[in-house]
Design a protein around this motif. Structure first.
Motif, mmCIF file in Angstrom:
data_model
loop_
_atom_site.group_PDB
_atom_site.id
_atom_site.type_symbol
_atom_site.label_atom_id
_atom_site.label_comp_id
_atom_site.label_asym_id
_atom_site.label_seq_id
_atom_site.Cartn_x
_atom_site.Cartn_y
_atom_site.Cartn_z
ATOM 1 N N VAL A 93 30.836 27.088 65.699
ATOM 2 C CA VAL A 93 32.288 26.965 65.777
ATOM 3 C C VAL A 93 32.856 27.796 64.626
ATOM 4 O O VAL A 93 32.440 27.629 63.471
ATOM 5 N N TYR A 94 33.775 28.665 64.963
ATOM 6 C CA TYR A 94 34.365 29.562 63.968
ATOM 7 C C TYR A 94 35.748 29.040 63.577
ATOM 8 O O TYR A 94 36.579 28.723 64.437
ATOM 9 N N TYR A 95 35.978 28.982 62.269
ATOM 10 C CA TYR A 95 37.226 28.476 61.722
ATOM 11 C C TYR A 95 37.906 29.551 60.880
ATOM 12 O O TYR A 95 37.238 30.268 60.132
ATOM 13 N N CYS A 96 39.217 29.617 60.992
ATOM 14 C CA CYS A 96 39.952 30.465 60.062
ATOM 15 C C CYS A 96 40.605 29.581 59.006
ATOM 16 O O CYS A 96 40.971 28.438 59.274
ATOM 17 N N GLY A 97 40.695 30.116 57.814
ATOM 18 C CA GLY A 97 41.287 29.388 56.706
ATOM 19 C C GLY A 97 42.267 30.258 55.946
ATOM 20 O O GLY A 97 42.163 31.485 55.964
ATOM 21 N N ALA A 98 43.203 29.603 55.276
ATOM 22 C CA ALA A 98 44.195 30.293 54.462
ATOM 23 C C ALA A 98 44.195 29.687 53.068
ATOM 24 O O ALA A 98 44.109 28.469 52.912
ATOM 25 N N THR A 99 44.289 30.540 52.080
ATOM 26 C CA THR A 99 44.315 30.061 50.702
ATOM 27 C C THR A 99 45.511 30.630 49.968
ATOM 28 O O THR A 99 45.854 31.792 50.148
ATOM 29 N N GLN A 100 46.111 29.792 49.125
ATOM 30 C CA GLN A 100 47.233 30.220 48.311
ATOM 31 C C GLN A 100 46.787 30.819 46.995
ATOM 32 O O GLN A 100 47.631 31.202 46.181
ATOM 33 N N ALA A 101 45.480 30.878 46.785
ATOM 34 C CA ALA A 101 44.974 31.428 45.527
ATOM 35 C C ALA A 101 45.464 32.856 45.348
ATOM 36 O O ALA A 101 45.533 33.628 46.309
ATOM 37 N N ILE A 102 45.776 33.189 44.107
ATOM 38 C CA ILE A 102 46.196 34.556 43.853
ATOM 39 C C ILE A 102 45.017 35.494 44.096
ATOM 40 O O ILE A 102 43.853 35.080 44.030
ATOM 41 N N THR A 103 45.316 36.736 44.386
ATOM 42 C CA THR A 103 44.281 37.654 44.835
ATOM 43 C C THR A 103 43.182 37.844 43.803
ATOM 44 O O THR A 103 42.002 37.955 44.149
ATOM 45 N N SER A 104 43.528 37.846 42.513
ATOM 46 C CA SER A 104 42.500 38.031 41.489
ATOM 47 C C SER A 104 41.489 36.885 41.503
ATOM 48 O O SER A 104 40.306 37.084 41.206
ATOM 49 N N VAL A 105 41.929 35.701 41.855
ATOM 50 C CA VAL A 105 41.017 34.552 41.991
ATOM 51 C C VAL A 105 40.263 34.645 43.312
ATOM 52 O O VAL A 105 39.064 34.379 43.385
ATOM 53 N N PHE A 106 40.978 35.028 44.360
ATOM 54 C CA PHE A 106 40.357 35.139 45.684
ATOM 55 C C PHE A 106 39.174 36.105 45.666
ATOM 56 O O PHE A 106 38.177 35.878 46.346
ATOM 57 N N MET A 107 39.280 37.157 44.857
ATOM 58 C CA MET A 107 38.234 38.168 44.807
ATOM 59 C C MET A 107 36.892 37.591 44.389
ATOM 60 O O MET A 107 35.846 38.161 44.698
ATOM 61 N N SER A 108 36.899 36.456 43.680
ATOM 62 C CA SER A 108 35.646 35.858 43.226
ATOM 63 C C SER A 108 35.356 34.516 43.892
ATOM 64 O O SER A 108 34.308 33.923 43.630
ATOM 65 N N THR A 109 36.265 34.074 44.763
ATOM 66 C CA THR A 109 36.076 32.748 45.370
ATOM 67 C C THR A 109 36.197 32.758 46.881
ATOM 68 O O THR A 109 36.165 31.707 47.506
ATOM 69 N N TYR A 110 36.311 33.914 47.487
ATOM 70 C CA TYR A 110 36.587 34.027 48.923
ATOM 71 C C TYR A 110 35.538 33.327 49.779
ATOM 72 O O TYR A 110 35.812 32.960 50.911
#
Length: 129
Positions: A93-110
């Protein structure tokens, strides 16, 4: 933001599918997005991520590199996952997710499911041998 994933189905090995995740409710372009999948009896695992801007950074799990592509269309509030050369082990089952993390954080936590704030309902992908 509300997310709705669709586009899954049954496909033979070697085939292709394109998943879509439509967002509504808040400004889609403010969210970094990801695709995860969960097979029966297994934990949810990262598949792909894309940063906020349409031409931003993209990330792929090693298991799907060279086969899957993620993209987004901020004008249509939609993120896509093009899946080619599908294998039986892609069944999940494939899920999409959205995060409000700023991009600099997203780059290491995606790749961390716990970092995502909103999830769609999931769409089943089944790849037969």
């Amino acid at each position: 933001v509300q997310l709705q994933a669709f586009g899954g189905g049954l496909v033979q090995a070697g085939g292709s599918l394109r998943l879509s995740c439509a967002a509504s409710g808040r400004t889609f372009r403010n969210y970094n997005m990801g695709w995860f999948r969960q097979a029966p009896g297994k934990e949810r695992e990262f598949v792909s991520g894309i940063s906020k801007s349409g031409g931003g950074s993209t990330y792929l799990a090693d298991s799907v590199k060279g086969r899957f592509t993620i993209s987004r269309d901020n004008a249509k509030n939609t993120v896509y996952l093009q899946m080619n050369s599908l294998k039986p082990e892609d069944t999940a089952v494939y899920y999409c997710g959205a995060t409000q993390a700023i991009t600099s954080v997203f780059m290491s936590t995606y790749y961390q499911a716990t970092r995502y704030d909103y999830w769609g309902q999931g769409t089943q992908v089944t790849v037969s041998r």
